[in-house]
Motif scaffolding. Sequence first.
Motif, PDB file in Angstrom:
ATOM      1  N   PRO A   1       0.554  -1.271   0.045  1.00  0.00           N
ATOM      2  CA  PRO A   1      -0.009  -0.180   0.012  1.00  0.00           C
ATOM      3  C   PRO A   1       0.821   1.141  -0.114  1.00  0.00           C
ATOM      4  N   GLY A   2       0.227   2.262  -0.656  1.00  0.00           N
ATOM      5  CA  GLY A   2       1.189   3.465  -0.719  1.00  0.00           C
ATOM      6  C   GLY A   2       0.549   4.509   0.216  1.00  0.00           C
ATOM      7  N   ARG A   3       0.485   5.764   0.037  1.00  0.00           N
ATOM      8  CA  ARG A   3      -0.013   6.759   1.058  1.00  0.00           C
ATOM      9  C   ARG A   3      -1.439   7.255   0.769  1.00  0.00           C
ATOM     10  N   ASN A   4      -2.032   6.474  -0.196  1.00  0.00           N
ATOM     11  CA  ASN A   4      -3.471   6.682  -0.755  1.00  0.00           C
ATOM     12  C   ASN A   4      -4.106   5.944   0.591  1.00  0.00           C
ATOM     13  N   ARG A   5      -5.522   6.641   0.664  1.00  0.00           N
ATOM     14  CA  ARG A   5      -6.303   6.008   1.726  1.00  0.00           C
ATOM     15  C   ARG A   5      -7.881   6.507   1.467  1.00  0.00           C
ATOM     16  N   ILE A   6      -8.501   5.745   2.169  1.00  0.00           N
ATOM     17  CA  ILE A   6     -10.101   6.403   2.288  1.00  0.00           C
ATOM     18  C   ILE A   6     -10.183   7.311   3.402  1.00  0.00           C
ATOM     19  N   HIS A   7     -10.908   8.198   3.405  1.00  0.00           N
ATOM     20  CA  HIS A   7     -10.970   9.088   4.409  1.00  0.00           C
ATOM     21  C   HIS A   7     -12.255   9.084   4.890  1.00  0.00           C
ATOM     22  N   LEU A   8     -12.567   8.923   6.397  1.00  0.00           N
ATOM     23  CA  LEU A   8     -13.906   8.829   6.768  1.00  0.00           C
ATOM     24  C   LEU A   8     -13.726   9.845   7.975  1.00  0.00           C
ATOM     25  N   VAL A   9     -15.097  10.803   7.638  1.00  0.00           N
ATOM     26  CA  VAL A   9     -15.270  11.698   8.707  1.00  0.00           C
ATOM     27  C   VAL A   9     -16.124  11.093  10.038  1.00  0.00           C
ATOM     28  N   VAL A  10     -15.468  11.561  11.115  1.00  0.00           N
ATOM     29  CA  VAL A  10     -16.206  10.978  12.410  1.00  0.00           C
ATOM     30  C   VAL A  10     -16.373  12.285  13.096  1.00  0.00           C
ATOM     31  N   ASP A  11     -17.479  12.059  14.301  1.00  0.00           N
ATOM     32  CA  ASP A  11     -17.792  13.400  14.896  1.00  0.00           C
ATOM     33  C   ASP A  11     -16.850  13.397  16.112  1.00  0.00           C
ATOM     34  N   ASP A  12     -16.480  12.353  16.464  1.00  0.00           N
ATOM     35  CA  ASP A  12     -15.549  12.377  17.953  1.00  0.00           C
ATOM     36  C   ASP A  12     -14.280  11.339  17.600  1.00  0.00           C
ATOM     37  N   LEU A  13     -13.141  12.114  17.223  1.00  0.00           N
ATOM     38  CA  LEU A  13     -11.984  11.210  17.188  1.00  0.00           C
ATOM     39  C   LEU A  13     -11.639  10.264  18.085  1.00  0.00           C
ATOM     40  N   ASP A  14     -11.615  10.959  19.309  1.00  0.00           N
ATOM     41  CA  ASP A  14     -10.921  10.336  20.616  1.00  0.00           C
ATOM     42  C   ASP A  14     -11.887   9.025  20.915  1.00  0.00           C
ATOM     43  N   ALA A  15     -13.383   9.473  20.819  1.00  0.00           N
ATOM     44  CA  ALA A  15     -14.257   8.046  21.156  1.00  0.00           C
ATOM     45  C   ALA A  15     -13.926   7.090  19.925  1.00  0.00           C
ATOM     46  N   GLU A  16     -13.855   7.584  18.904  1.00  0.00           N
ATOM     47  CA  GLU A  16     -13.478   6.114  17.843  1.00  0.00           C
ATOM     48  C   GLU A  16     -12.366   5.524  18.033  1.00  0.00           C
ATOM     49  N   ILE A  17     -11.188   6.273  18.391  1.00  0.00           N
ATOM     50  CA  ILE A  17     -10.012   5.548  18.839  1.00  0.00           C
ATOM     51  C   ILE A  17     -10.072   4.750  20.014  1.00  0.00           C
ATOM     52  N   ASP A  18     -10.676   5.214  21.129  1.00  0.00           N
ATOM     53  CA  ASP A  18     -11.199   4.370  22.107  1.00  0.00           C
ATOM     54  C   ASP A  18     -11.934   3.127  22.019  1.00  0.00           C
ATOM     55  N   ARG A  19     -12.933   3.377  21.107  1.00  0.00           N
ATOM     56  CA  ARG A  19     -13.738   2.104  20.527  1.00  0.00           C
ATOM     57  C   ARG A  19     -13.160   1.232  19.864  1.00  0.00           C
ATOM     58  N   LEU A  20     -12.096   1.503  18.862  1.00  0.00           N
ATOM     59  CA  LEU A  20     -11.577   0.745  17.962  1.00  0.00           C
ATOM     60  C   LEU A  20     -10.447  -0.096  18.850  1.00  0.00           C
ATOM     61  N   ARG A  21      -9.740   0.662  19.463  1.00  0.00           N
ATOM     62  CA  ARG A  21      -8.722   0.153  20.538  1.00  0.00           C
ATOM     63  C   ARG A  21      -9.339  -0.951  21.267  1.00  0.00           C
ATOM     64  N   GLY A  22     -10.636  -0.611  21.905  1.00  0.00           N
ATOM     65  CA  GLY A  22     -11.143  -1.656  22.428  1.00  0.00           C
ATOM     66  C   GLY A  22     -11.658  -2.959  21.850  1.00  0.00           C
ATOM     67  N   ALA A  23     -11.726  -2.845  20.455  1.00  0.00           N
ATOM     68  CA  ALA A  23     -11.925  -3.849  19.605  1.00  0.00           C
ATOM     69  C   ALA A  23     -10.794  -4.580  19.210  1.00  0.00           C
ATOM     70  N   GLY A  24      -9.673  -4.195  19.932  1.00  0.00           N
ATOM     71  CA  GLY A  24      -8.390  -4.949  19.427  1.00  0.00           C
ATOM     72  C   GLY A  24      -7.596  -4.419  18.318  1.00  0.00           C
ATOM     73  N   LEU A  25      -8.136  -3.134  17.760  1.00  0.00           N
ATOM     74  CA  LEU A  25      -7.480  -2.475  16.609  1.00  0.00           C
ATOM     75  C   LEU A  25      -6.121  -1.805  16.949  1.00  0.00           C
ATOM     76  N   SER A  26      -5.254  -1.569  16.274  1.00  0.00           N
ATOM     77  CA  SER A  26      -4.057  -0.673  16.529  1.00  0.00           C
ATOM     78  C   SER A  26      -4.002   0.302  15.327  1.00  0.00           C
ATOM     79  N   PHE A  27      -3.175   1.444  15.688  1.00  0.00           N
ATOM     80  CA  PHE A  27      -3.373   2.529  14.794  1.00  0.00           C
ATOM     81  C   PHE A  27      -2.066   2.629  14.138  1.00  0.00           C
TER      82      PHE A  27
END
Length: 127
Positions: A70-96
Amino acid sequence: MATTDRYASVRYVVDDVPAAVDFYTTHLGFRLNSSAGSAFADVVRGPLRLLLSGPASSGARATPDDATTPGRNRIHLVVDDLDAEIDRLRGAGLSFRGDPVSGPGGRQVLLADPAGNLIELFQPAHS
C-alpha cells in the motif's frame, strides 16, 4: 462522462476478502452490498462503495507486479468524535499507524485494514 452510479467506488486489493468484510462491517459502519466468496465483495457506507478484491478477482490480476504494497493513498472517513472512535476501535483490539495529528482543518489518525490498506479517520475542526 455520464454518472451511472450513486456511489463513488474505491478498489482495495486484499488477501482475505471475508476478513476485510468483517473488518469494515464490524468496526467502520459499512454494510455488505454483494459478495463472490473469497474472490470479491463490495461494502457500502453512505455514498462510498469499497470494492474488496481478493487474489482471484479480476481487479487484483490487473495490478502491476511492482504495486504490491500500500502507498500513501487511503480512504477518508469523517467522524464526529475522533477520541471516542480511537477508544472504541482500540477496545476492539485494533491498532493505529501512529498517533492522532492536528492541522488547520481538523484532527486525523490512520489505521490499516487486515491487508494493510490505510483508512484515515478525520474529525473536522469546529468553526
